[in-house]
Design a protein around this motif. Structure first.
Motif, PDB file in Angstrom:
ATOM      1  N   GLY A 155       0.831  -1.207   0.000  1.00  0.00           N
ATOM      2  CA  GLY A 155       0.000   0.000   0.000  1.00  0.00           C
ATOM      3  C   GLY A 155       0.861   1.250   0.000  1.00  0.00           C
ATOM      4  N   ASP A 159      -0.641   4.445   0.109  1.00  0.00           N
ATOM      5  CA  ASP A 159      -1.523   5.568   0.477  1.00  0.00           C
ATOM      6  C   ASP A 159      -0.799   6.585   1.365  1.00  0.00           C
ATOM      7  OD1 ASP A 159      -2.092   2.862   1.803  1.00  0.00           O
ATOM      8  OD2 ASP A 159      -2.619   4.265   3.409  1.00  0.00           O
ATOM      9  N   ARG A 205       5.797  -0.134  -5.776  1.00  0.00           N
ATOM     10  CA  ARG A 205       5.230  -0.841  -4.614  1.00  0.00           C
ATOM     11  C   ARG A 205       5.763  -2.268  -4.563  1.00  0.00           C
ATOM     12  NH1 ARG A 205       0.084  -3.733  -5.904  1.00  0.00           N
ATOM     13  NH2 ARG A 205       1.025  -5.070  -4.375  1.00  0.00           N
ATOM     14  N   MET A 254       3.525 -12.002   0.392  1.00  0.00           N
ATOM     15  CA  MET A 254       2.367 -11.475   1.124  1.00  0.00           C
ATOM     16  C   MET A 254       1.053 -12.153   0.729  1.00  0.00           C
ATOM     17  SD  MET A 254       2.836  -7.433   1.839  1.00  0.00           S
ATOM     18  CE  MET A 254       3.283  -6.957   0.214  1.00  0.00           C
ATOM     19  N   MET A 270      -1.956 -13.485   3.140  1.00  0.00           N
ATOM     20  CA  MET A 270      -3.293 -12.899   3.086  1.00  0.00           C
ATOM     21  C   MET A 270      -4.346 -13.985   2.868  1.00  0.00           C
ATOM     22  SD  MET A 270      -4.300 -10.020   3.774  1.00  0.00           S
ATOM     23  CE  MET A 270      -3.651  -8.413   3.429  1.00  0.00           C
ATOM     24  N   VAL A 288      -3.016  -8.060  -6.829  1.00  0.00           N
ATOM     25  CA  VAL A 288      -2.030  -9.077  -6.444  1.00  0.00           C
ATOM     26  C   VAL A 288      -2.568  -9.921  -5.277  1.00  0.00           C
ATOM     27  CG1 VAL A 288       0.294  -9.398  -5.513  1.00  0.00           C
ATOM     28  CG2 VAL A 288      -0.126  -7.598  -7.212  1.00  0.00           C
ATOM     29  N   GLY A 325      -5.883  -9.663  -3.769  1.00  0.00           N
ATOM     30  CA  GLY A 325      -7.292 -10.062  -3.890  1.00  0.00           C
ATOM     31  C   GLY A 325      -7.485 -11.270  -4.770  1.00  0.00           C
ATOM     32  N   SER A 357     -11.465  -2.134 -13.187  1.00  0.00           N
ATOM     33  CA  SER A 357     -11.615  -2.517 -14.594  1.00  0.00           C
ATOM     34  C   SER A 357     -12.030  -3.993 -14.653  1.00  0.00           C
ATOM     35  CB  SER A 357     -10.285  -2.299 -15.322  1.00  0.00           C
ATOM     36  OG  SER A 357      -9.247  -2.919 -14.599  1.00  0.00           O
ATOM     37  N   ASP A 377     -11.393   7.341  -4.070  1.00  0.00           N
ATOM     38  CA  ASP A 377     -12.615   6.618  -4.458  1.00  0.00           C
ATOM     39  C   ASP A 377     -13.006   5.525  -3.468  1.00  0.00           C
ATOM     40  OD1 ASP A 377     -12.875   8.045  -6.797  1.00  0.00           O
ATOM     41  OD2 ASP A 377     -11.740   6.596  -8.002  1.00  0.00           O
ATOM     42  N   ALA A 424      -7.344  -4.325   4.437  1.00  0.00           N
ATOM     43  CA  ALA A 424      -6.711  -3.351   3.531  1.00  0.00           C
ATOM     44  C   ALA A 424      -6.238  -2.137   4.321  1.00  0.00           C
ATOM     45  CB  ALA A 424      -7.679  -2.986   2.418  1.00  0.00           C
ATOM     46  N   ARG A 425      -7.118  -1.182   4.576  1.00  0.00           N
ATOM     47  CA  ARG A 425      -6.777  -0.010   5.382  1.00  0.00           C
ATOM     48  C   ARG A 425      -7.991   0.359   6.239  1.00  0.00           C
ATOM     49  NH1 ARG A 425      -2.282  -1.169   4.444  1.00  0.00           N
ATOM     50  NH2 ARG A 425      -0.652   0.052   3.395  1.00  0.00           N
ATOM     51  N   ASP A 462      -8.150  -6.212  10.695  1.00  0.00           N
ATOM     52  CA  ASP A 462      -6.692  -6.218  10.880  1.00  0.00           C
ATOM     53  C   ASP A 462      -6.118  -4.810  10.795  1.00  0.00           C
ATOM     54  OD1 ASP A 462      -4.153  -7.645  11.067  1.00  0.00           O
ATOM     55  OD2 ASP A 462      -3.816  -7.075   8.979  1.00  0.00           O
ATOM     56  N   ARG A 479      -3.777   7.763 -10.264  1.00  0.00           N
ATOM     57  CA  ARG A 479      -4.831   6.796  -9.945  1.00  0.00           C
ATOM     58  C   ARG A 479      -4.841   6.476  -8.447  1.00  0.00           C
ATOM     59  NH1 ARG A 479      -4.275   0.814 -12.592  1.00  0.00           N
ATOM     60  NH2 ARG A 479      -2.666   0.778 -10.984  1.00  0.00           N
TER      61      ARG A 479
HETATM   62  P1  NAP Z   1      -3.306  -4.030  -6.179  1.00  0.00           P
HETATM   63  O1  NAP Z   1      -2.542  -5.139  -6.814  1.00  0.00           O
HETATM   64  O2  NAP Z   1      -2.982  -2.640  -6.564  1.00  0.00           O
HETATM   65  O3  NAP Z   1      -4.857  -4.311  -6.477  1.00  0.00           O
HETATM   66  C1  NAP Z   1      -5.849  -3.391  -6.190  1.00  0.00           C
HETATM   67  C2  NAP Z   1      -7.193  -3.898  -6.677  1.00  0.00           C
HETATM   68  O4  NAP Z   1      -8.207  -2.983  -6.250  1.00  0.00           O
HETATM   69  C3  NAP Z   1      -7.286  -3.983  -8.216  1.00  0.00           C
HETATM   70  O5  NAP Z   1      -8.047  -5.101  -8.598  1.00  0.00           O
HETATM   71  C4  NAP Z   1      -8.030  -2.694  -8.553  1.00  0.00           C
HETATM   72  O6  NAP Z   1      -8.791  -2.738  -9.759  1.00  0.00           O
HETATM   73  C5  NAP Z   1      -8.976  -2.585  -7.383  1.00  0.00           C
HETATM   74  N1  NAP Z   1      -9.454  -1.207  -7.228  1.00  0.00           N
HETATM   75  C6  NAP Z   1      -8.751  -0.087  -7.023  1.00  0.00           C
HETATM   76  N2  NAP Z   1      -9.550   1.001  -6.972  1.00  0.00           N
HETATM   77  C7  NAP Z   1     -10.811   0.532  -7.159  1.00  0.00           C
HETATM   78  C8  NAP Z   1     -12.074   1.158  -7.230  1.00  0.00           C
HETATM   79  N3  NAP Z   1     -12.225   2.480  -7.104  1.00  0.00           N
HETATM   80  N4  NAP Z   1     -13.152   0.367  -7.443  1.00  0.00           N
HETATM   81  C9  NAP Z   1     -13.022  -0.962  -7.597  1.00  0.00           C
HETATM   82  N5  NAP Z   1     -11.840  -1.620  -7.533  1.00  0.00           N
HETATM   83  C10 NAP Z   1     -10.747  -0.877  -7.321  1.00  0.00           C
HETATM   84  O7  NAP Z   1      -3.182  -4.107  -4.608  1.00  0.00           O
HETATM   85  P2  NAP Z   1      -2.780  -5.370  -3.685  1.00  0.00           P
HETATM   86  O8  NAP Z   1      -1.330  -5.644  -3.758  1.00  0.00           O
HETATM   87  O9  NAP Z   1      -3.711  -6.485  -3.975  1.00  0.00           O
HETATM   88  O10 NAP Z   1      -3.047  -4.759  -2.223  1.00  0.00           O
HETATM   89  C11 NAP Z   1      -4.299  -4.200  -1.847  1.00  0.00           C
HETATM   90  C12 NAP Z   1      -4.159  -3.417  -0.566  1.00  0.00           C
HETATM   91  O11 NAP Z   1      -3.981  -4.302   0.525  1.00  0.00           O
HETATM   92  C13 NAP Z   1      -2.936  -2.496  -0.476  1.00  0.00           C
HETATM   93  O12 NAP Z   1      -3.157  -1.275  -1.154  1.00  0.00           O
HETATM   94  C14 NAP Z   1      -2.756  -2.313   1.016  1.00  0.00           C
HETATM   95  O13 NAP Z   1      -3.449  -1.164   1.441  1.00  0.00           O
HETATM   96  C15 NAP Z   1      -3.417  -3.558   1.610  1.00  0.00           C
HETATM   97  N6  NAP Z   1      -2.436  -4.425   2.307  1.00  0.00           N
HETATM   98  C16 NAP Z   1      -2.658  -4.724   3.620  1.00  0.00           C
HETATM   99  C17 NAP Z   1      -1.772  -5.553   4.297  1.00  0.00           C
HETATM  100  C18 NAP Z   1      -1.998  -5.938   5.727  1.00  0.00           C
HETATM  101  O14 NAP Z   1      -1.115  -6.532   6.339  1.00  0.00           O
HETATM  102  N7  NAP Z   1      -3.146  -5.685   6.279  1.00  0.00           N
HETATM  103  C19 NAP Z   1      -0.658  -6.081   3.618  1.00  0.00           C
HETATM  104  C20 NAP Z   1      -0.468  -5.748   2.291  1.00  0.00           C
HETATM  105  C21 NAP Z   1      -1.361  -4.918   1.628  1.00  0.00           C
HETATM  106  P3  NAP Z   1      -8.064  -2.969 -11.191  1.00  0.00           P
HETATM  107  O15 NAP Z   1      -7.726  -4.442 -11.210  1.00  0.00           O
HETATM  108  O16 NAP Z   1      -9.115  -2.611 -12.165  1.00  0.00           O
HETATM  109  O17 NAP Z   1      -6.861  -2.072 -11.185  1.00  0.00           O
END
Ligand code: NAP
Ligand code: GLV
Length: 306
Positions: A66, A68, A83, A89, A93, A140, A142, A162, A197, A220-221, A245, A304
């Motif tokens: 993340g 943010d 990132r 990870m 998850m 990555v 989800g 998307s 968003d 997530a957050r 979490d 974005r």
């Molecule tokens: P990522 O690969 O960037 O994937 C983000 C997903 O969210 C993509 O599928 C994206 O859509 C979708 N998305 C973004 N904005 C959206 C919107 N407005 N409406 C609908 N869908 C939307 O991120 P990631 O690596 O999977 O990580 C996700 C988050 O997990 C991180 O940003 C972080 O905050 C959190 N995290 C938490 C921990 C923890 O220990 N708790 C650890 C790691 C990460 P598209 O596919 O269309 O782009």
């Protein structure tokens, strides 16, 4: 070539040793104000002063997924922000979310309470068909979580910005399909990046569209969730429980109602930890690729927000 290491709350020595082993030709030091300018930086919550000094940086590597918090700062205009991409990870998850889901679905807390009272009890088996799981974010993390949940034969819904295709997952995309996604889900997992968003995306108006008896897993957050709305929907009985979490303020302040709520399980932002060796290997590989003039994955689209 020079790398600056600027990670708060992180013991630097093992990181420096790891980078020196992976990139023996590179100079890597912990940043201090006024240090020589770096070509690459490895960061976690760096101070603004660090970023302001970095006028020749090619890339800023965040040691988390993340970004943010970083995007609230003024970043060096010429540097790419990269990132962390999985690096061990996604399996963590998947473990965490499957654990939370199965623990609730199989009523393991209720069994544990019975056993603590010496009671040998049975509950009626539940049907997976009645427990559709909706995953917000198919990136990555989800996508890996969606595939893992599908392995346990729950109906799985996914929602992304998307359109996406994931085997075994009914995919929805964009705002236009958000209500249909919520209505098709009973368990809601948040794996979105925090952006303008997605802030407050889990609030009364959206959570009340989940099927009755719903369960919320936020990994997530904290700012994705409106705390008071979750508590109200749990107390009113529309939602059955939540496993959280991440929180708006971390550590979760003493006295916050989440600590004691009987339907909420709290963990201290630990669902997917940054793993040092995997992270060093990934960043070192990307630095080598950039030095060869090759593109790397995980470059953040700053506009974005992820
Ligand atoms: P990522 O690969 O960037 O994937 C983000 C997903 O969210 C993509 O599928 C994206 O859509 C979708 N998305 C973004 N904005 C959206 C919107 N407005 N409406 C609908 N869908 C939307 O991120 P990631 O690596 O999977 O990580 C996700 C988050 O997990 C991180 O940003 C972080 O905050 C959190 N995290 C938490 C921990 C923890 O220990 N708790 C650890 C790691 C990460 P598209 O596919 O269309 O782009
Ligand atoms: C942890 O929360 C991360 O974003 O990697």
């Amino acid at each position: 070539m020079r790398i600056s290491f600027c990670c708060s709350n992180t013991k630097p020595e093992p990181w420096l040793a790891g980078f020196r082993a992976a990139l023996p030709q590179v100079d890597i030091e912990v940043w201090a104000p006024g240090a020589p300018l770096a070509d690459y930086a490895v960061v976690w919550s760096p101070p603004q002063q660090f970023l302001d000094e970095q006028t020749q940086l090619r890339a800023l590597f965040n040691i988390g997924a993340g970004v943010d918090a970083l995007l609230k700062l003024r970043l060096p205009a010429q540097a790419q922000l990269v990132r962390l991409g999985d690096a061990g990870m996604s399996v963590q998850m998947a473990e965490y979310v499957c654990h939370a889901l199965i623990r609730h679905f199989r009523e393991l807390d209720a069994y544990e309470a019975d056993v603590a009272h010496g009671k040998w009890s049975y509950r009626k088996p539940r049907s997976r068909a009645d427990w559709p799981v909706g995953i917000m974010g198919l990136g990555v993390l989800g996508e890996r979580v969606a595939r893992s949940v599908a392995q346990f034969e729950f109906p799985v819904m996914g929602w992304s910005r998307s359109p996406r295709q994931v085997d075994g997952v009914r995919c929805f995309a964009g705002e236009a399909q958000f209500s249909d996604f919520l209505a098709a889900s009973k368990v809601l997992v948040c794996l979105l990046p925090l952006t303008a968003d997605t802030q407050n995306i889990m609030r009364r108006e959206t959570l009340s569209q989940l099927q009755p008896g719903g369960y919320v897993i936020n990994v997530a957050r904290g700012a994705h969730l409106v705390d008071e709305d979750l508590i109200a929907l749990l107390d009113e009985g529309h939602l059955a429980g939540a496993m959280l979490d991440v929180f708006r303020e971390e550590p979760l302040p003493a006295g916050h109602p989440f600590w004691q709520h009987p339907k909420i399980t709290v963990t201290p932002h630990t669902s997917a930890r940054t793993l040092r060796d995997e992270t060093i290997a990934q960043i070192a590989g990307k630095i080598e690729a950039m030095q060869r003039g090759e593109p790397v994955s995980g470059v953040v689209d700053v506009k974005r927000g992820y």
